[in-house]
Design a protein around this motif. Sequence first.
Motif, PDB file in Angstrom:
ATOM      1  N   ARG A  74       0.850  -1.197   0.000  1.00  0.00           N
ATOM      2  CA  ARG A  74       0.000   0.000   0.000  1.00  0.00           C
ATOM      3  C   ARG A  74       0.885   1.246   0.000  1.00  0.00           C
ATOM      4  NH1 ARG A  74      -5.443  -1.097   3.580  1.00  0.00           N
ATOM      5  NH2 ARG A  74      -5.732  -3.288   3.032  1.00  0.00           N
ATOM      6  N   THR A  75       1.306   1.636  -1.177  1.00  0.00           N
ATOM      7  CA  THR A  75       2.210   2.791  -1.295  1.00  0.00           C
ATOM      8  C   THR A  75       1.486   4.122  -1.168  1.00  0.00           C
ATOM      9  OG1 THR A  75       1.946   2.695  -3.703  1.00  0.00           O
ATOM     10  CG2 THR A  75       3.812   1.503  -2.741  1.00  0.00           C
ATOM     11  N   ASP A  76       0.170   4.130  -1.278  1.00  0.00           N
ATOM     12  CA  ASP A  76      -0.581   5.383  -1.169  1.00  0.00           C
ATOM     13  C   ASP A  76      -0.833   5.802   0.271  1.00  0.00           C
ATOM     14  OD1 ASP A  76      -0.673   5.399  -3.891  1.00  0.00           O
ATOM     15  OD2 ASP A  76      -2.696   4.562  -4.044  1.00  0.00           O
ATOM     16  N   PHE A  77      -0.388   5.009   1.220  1.00  0.00           N
ATOM     17  CA  PHE A  77      -0.622   5.310   2.628  1.00  0.00           C
ATOM     18  C   PHE A  77       0.698   5.277   3.376  1.00  0.00           C
ATOM     19  CE2 PHE A  77      -4.606   3.640   1.055  1.00  0.00           C
ATOM     20  CZ  PHE A  77      -5.563   4.426   1.666  1.00  0.00           C
ATOM     21  N   SER A  78       0.756   6.071   4.424  1.00  0.00           N
ATOM     22  CA  SER A  78       1.891   6.030   5.352  1.00  0.00           C
ATOM     23  C   SER A  78       1.427   5.373   6.643  1.00  0.00           C
ATOM     24  CB  SER A  78       2.409   7.448   5.633  1.00  0.00           C
ATOM     25  OG  SER A  78       1.411   8.225   6.268  1.00  0.00           O
ATOM     26  N   PHE A  79       2.229   4.451   7.150  1.00  0.00           N
ATOM     27  CA  PHE A  79       1.859   3.659   8.312  1.00  0.00           C
ATOM     28  C   PHE A  79       2.884   3.871   9.423  1.00  0.00           C
ATOM     29  CE2 PHE A  79       0.042   1.434   4.696  1.00  0.00           C
ATOM     30  CZ  PHE A  79      -1.238   1.129   5.133  1.00  0.00           C
ATOM     31  N   SER A  80       2.389   3.762  10.649  1.00  0.00           N
ATOM     32  CA  SER A  80       3.254   3.696  11.830  1.00  0.00           C
ATOM     33  C   SER A  80       2.805   2.503  12.658  1.00  0.00           C
ATOM     34  CB  SER A  80       3.165   4.984  12.657  1.00  0.00           C
ATOM     35  OG  SER A  80       1.862   5.156  13.177  1.00  0.00           O
ATOM     36  N   VAL A  81       3.758   1.661  13.037  1.00  0.00           N
ATOM     37  CA  VAL A  81       3.474   0.415  13.755  1.00  0.00           C
ATOM     38  C   VAL A  81       4.208   0.454  15.083  1.00  0.00           C
ATOM     39  CG1 VAL A  81       3.547  -2.102  13.664  1.00  0.00           C
ATOM     40  CG2 VAL A  81       3.278  -0.797  11.553  1.00  0.00           C
ATOM     41  N   GLN A  82       3.490   0.159  16.154  1.00  0.00           N
ATOM     42  CA  GLN A  82       4.060   0.070  17.493  1.00  0.00           C
ATOM     43  C   GLN A  82       3.719  -1.279  18.090  1.00  0.00           C
ATOM     44  OE1 GLN A  82       2.334   3.659  19.290  1.00  0.00           O
ATOM     45  NE2 GLN A  82       4.361   4.582  19.296  1.00  0.00           N
ATOM     46  N   LEU A  83       4.606  -1.763  18.935  1.00  0.00           N
ATOM     47  CA  LEU A  83       4.514  -3.137  19.441  1.00  0.00           C
ATOM     48  C   LEU A  83       4.650  -3.134  20.949  1.00  0.00           C
ATOM     49  CD1 LEU A  83       6.327  -6.167  17.868  1.00  0.00           C
ATOM     50  CD2 LEU A  83       6.734  -5.665  20.251  1.00  0.00           C
ATOM     51  N   SER A  84       3.897  -3.994  21.615  1.00  0.00           N
ATOM     52  CA  SER A  84       4.016  -4.181  23.063  1.00  0.00           C
ATOM     53  C   SER A  84       3.794  -5.654  23.388  1.00  0.00           C
ATOM     54  CB  SER A  84       3.007  -3.312  23.827  1.00  0.00           C
ATOM     55  OG  SER A  84       1.683  -3.741  23.570  1.00  0.00           O
ATOM     56  N   PHE A  85       4.402  -6.098  24.492  1.00  0.00           N
ATOM     57  CA  PHE A  85       4.285  -7.498  24.924  1.00  0.00           C
ATOM     58  C   PHE A  85       4.175  -7.496  26.444  1.00  0.00           C
ATOM     59  CE2 PHE A  85       5.558 -11.696  22.776  1.00  0.00           C
ATOM     60  CZ  PHE A  85       4.608 -12.393  23.504  1.00  0.00           C
ATOM     61  N   MET A  86       3.093  -8.048  26.953  1.00  0.00           N
ATOM     62  CA  MET A  86       2.818  -8.016  28.393  1.00  0.00           C
ATOM     63  C   MET A  86       2.405  -9.404  28.856  1.00  0.00           C
ATOM     64  SD  MET A  86      -0.230  -5.911  30.329  1.00  0.00           S
ATOM     65  CE  MET A  86      -1.454  -6.995  29.574  1.00  0.00           C
ATOM     66  N   GLU A  87       2.735  -9.723  30.095  1.00  0.00           N
ATOM     67  CA  GLU A  87       2.275 -10.971  30.702  1.00  0.00           C
ATOM     68  C   GLU A  87       1.620 -10.674  32.048  1.00  0.00           C
ATOM     69  OE1 GLU A  87       5.263 -13.822  31.618  1.00  0.00           O
ATOM     70  OE2 GLU A  87       6.408 -12.496  32.935  1.00  0.00           O
ATOM     71  N   ILE A  88       0.704 -11.536  32.441  1.00  0.00           N
ATOM     72  CA  ILE A  88       0.011 -11.441  33.728  1.00  0.00           C
ATOM     73  C   ILE A  88       0.414 -12.655  34.537  1.00  0.00           C
ATOM     74  CG2 ILE A  88      -2.212 -11.212  34.875  1.00  0.00           C
ATOM     75  CD1 ILE A  88      -3.371 -10.182  32.271  1.00  0.00           C
ATOM     76  N   TYR A  89       1.281 -12.439  35.522  1.00  0.00           N
ATOM     77  CA  TYR A  89       1.828 -13.517  36.331  1.00  0.00           C
ATOM     78  C   TYR A  89       1.410 -13.306  37.778  1.00  0.00           C
ATOM     79  CZ  TYR A  89       5.337 -16.370  38.759  1.00  0.00           C
ATOM     80  OH  TYR A  89       5.964 -17.278  39.572  1.00  0.00           O
ATOM     81  N   ASN A  90       0.649 -14.246  38.315  1.00  0.00           N
ATOM     82  CA  ASN A  90       0.154 -14.156  39.702  1.00  0.00           C
ATOM     83  C   ASN A  90      -0.566 -12.822  39.946  1.00  0.00           C
ATOM     84  OD1 ASN A  90       1.239 -16.655  40.120  1.00  0.00           O
ATOM     85  ND2 ASN A  90       2.904 -15.975  41.437  1.00  0.00           N
ATOM     86  N   GLU A  91      -1.446 -12.452  39.010  1.00  0.00           N
ATOM     87  CA  GLU A  91      -2.234 -11.216  39.098  1.00  0.00           C
ATOM     88  C   GLU A  91      -1.346  -9.964  39.158  1.00  0.00           C
ATOM     89  OE1 GLU A  91      -5.686 -10.349  38.994  1.00  0.00           O
ATOM     90  OE2 GLU A  91      -5.500 -12.255  37.974  1.00  0.00           O
ATOM     91  N   THR A  92      -0.182 -10.047  38.525  1.00  0.00           N
ATOM     92  CA  THR A  92       0.719  -8.902  38.435  1.00  0.00           C
ATOM     93  C   THR A  92       1.038  -8.666  36.969  1.00  0.00           C
ATOM     94  OG1 THR A  92       1.715  -9.460  40.568  1.00  0.00           O
ATOM     95  CG2 THR A  92       2.932  -7.944  39.157  1.00  0.00           C
ATOM     96  N   LEU A  93       0.892  -7.426  36.522  1.00  0.00           N
ATOM     97  CA  LEU A  93       1.177  -7.066  35.140  1.00  0.00           C
ATOM     98  C   LEU A  93       2.668  -6.797  34.981  1.00  0.00           C
ATOM     99  CD1 LEU A  93      -1.789  -4.609  34.473  1.00  0.00           C
ATOM    100  CD2 LEU A  93      -1.677  -7.033  33.978  1.00  0.00           C
ATOM    101  N   LEU A  94       3.288  -7.457  34.003  1.00  0.00           N
ATOM    102  CA  LEU A  94       4.724  -7.317  33.767  1.00  0.00           C
ATOM    103  C   LEU A  94       4.965  -6.986  32.310  1.00  0.00           C
ATOM    104  CD1 LEU A  94       5.972 -10.452  35.747  1.00  0.00           C
ATOM    105  CD2 LEU A  94       5.981  -8.101  36.527  1.00  0.00           C
TER     106      LEU A  94
END
Length: 758
Positions: A133-153
């Motif tokens: 898709r050359t007619d559009f400009s894109f920005s991509v962001q990434l995140s990775f999260m885990e929930i361990y023993n009811e704690t967000l990491l």
Amino acid sequence: MKAHSGNVGVFVRIRPTAHFAQGLVECLPDGQTVNIYHRRDSKKTQDSIKGRPSSWSFRLEGVLQDVSQEEVYDRVCHPLVQGAFDGYNGTVMCFGQTGAGKTYTMTGSTKSYKQRGFIPRALQQVFQEIERRTDFSFSVQLSFMEIYNETLLDLLSPVSPLQDSTPPSARGLVVMEEPGRGVVIKGLSLHPVFSEEDALDLMFEADMNRVTGSHALNRNSSRSHCIFSLHIESRSRTLSEAKYVTSKLSLVDLAGSERLGKTGSEGQMLKESTYINKSLSFLEQTILALADRRREHVPFRHTKLTHALKNSLGGNCNTVLVANVYGEAEHLDETLCTMHFARRMKNVKIQPAVNEHMDPALQVKKLQKELVTLKEEMSIHNTLLKNQSVEHEPLSEAQLAEISTEVQSYLDGSLMEISVKSIRQVEAVFAQFKLAVQKQEQKDVMCNTCSSMKKDHGAVTPDVKESDGRGVTEEAEAGGSVASDSHKQTRRANTTATKTKKSKDKHSTTQGDGSPSSKKRCETSSRKQNTSQTSEKELDPQEPEAQNQEAQPVEPAQHESPPTKSECFEDFKVGPGSKISSILKENKAVLLERRSLVRQLTEEINAVKGEIDHVMSTLLQHKQMRAAPEDEYPAEDEEPDAALLLQLSKLKTLYRLRHVALHDVKAEVNYCEHLVHQCRVRLVSEFETWYKTASLTPEEKTLALIQSDDTEQQPQAELPPDAPSAQFFHNARCRTQKRRDVRAHSGYKRLLQTPPAT
């Protein structure tokens, strides 16, 4: 996948096994129905009713049995990724017992390109679609999260690779709801990615930080829920519209849903299983509440998992569930529970919609252009009507002063009519009338106060003369109180005048060089300079810690000590790593230049703000002097100070321009910091590899080269020639393996800190 109001899509994937229960699990030829026959054990063998097999039939969107990773991705995840480019949110969740293939479906094998899972394939599809898709400009962001023993990491929390002995601690992530955005994770790091290889690097890094454990069902079981998110923003290059489209793609790998008795968990493993079962139980309750239309309350806030997935469960999102099950007879109970959960999930309604937004800057430009067009049309209309004296521009200071004079003449009676030719003139005339009414009201209040004070003084004297005895004393006391009140009022007036005079003196003194405000600005600027110097020092890459940091005693020349690791690092920056080191220095120089520009713009903004405050205070003093009674202040010209108002408008325009420039430069600073961090990481990782090979003997170097050639040639032979992303996958995996070896060599351990229970 387009927008449509429907139900959650549900697929079932059966793990391949040599001991498939043919008589208990049946997959029909239509590819959508699974029948399960379960014979319940009964102590009363004579009871034929309890001995008969019970059967359940589950009709889903698809049954995936003995299919490849590519086919599973094409049927389940490919439509969601394609819909994300059109502005639709998408979520894929893998649910099932431990060992049924959830992580294999989501991540796949990190050692084989063909067996990669949803996440690497989605990254490949995203960047291939961006190139298409050359007619559009894109920005991509990434995140990775885990929930361990009811704690967000945060699995991608930034950690310096040189700080081997300082492991990262758990970040304070909080689930919050913001108007217009829904549920967001405050504190979760978002990493911009510009290529598939960069995204794969982050994916492998996060996968290396996950919490795993071993029990009876799986030797490498994930002990947490993991949520991988891609944020995509699309803007048109050809259309000058203020609209832009955003979407969020979430890939969720849930922990195992088996019973505690089957895993034989003890100690920490038992605690982890308890938290996992609790969160999955509340997830099932949330699904039941969403499927029941009569329920008004949905318990999203019971656990961190359900709260974090609120946007994905029954909201503005295309949601798909993959139920991973075993086909063996010994796991039939867990398979049946998973299928019941999948049936409940199928009843949840979804209403996806395009996430369109308006760019404020482009919207302002569009409105300004439309305003210019309308003004041109009005001028043409006035020309045709031969009414060229009508002006639609904002009134100047001279015009405002002329209107003020006309209104004053009209109120005095010397002018019989005020000529009005535009809406702006009408507004200005009404403003002058309002100001005149306010002045008259203030004069009336002051006159009433003075007349009441004179009446009180005149009423006291005859009462005192006519009274005698005790009455004289009472009247005298009353007169004394009235006199004291009048004295108090007089003293208050004097105090007010004194304060006004002091405030003028104080304002005049603050304009000097030694004023407190100037001293405060100097202290602030000096504090900023110290902070900038400290940040410049932090930019220099830290040298690796030498194994022997204590100073060695000086020995004779014939017994020279080997160079330390820090000295080797300096030699590496001059020799093999000179190219990366020069790039790092250039990026740091650009970063320092941008930071100095930020400081300069900040100082200019502060200076302009001080001038604005000074002009506004001067105008306020003039206004107060004109609003005061004529007997207290001499009559002055009521025309506004046109020069001051013109200066104020210019200063405000300059202030706004400086703010816009400061915002742009700060964005450049953030990008330069990202480049400097990447160069530093690459420099240190290549130095570690070079340092290991430099310390080997010639025989060990030859053996290492032979082994590296063998290991590099083996995966190259497995890579298909028509897959350009295979090389990206291989390079990212090799770099991750090197980082894993460095951490293992340095004794790196990832600590998990659970907050105390309240």
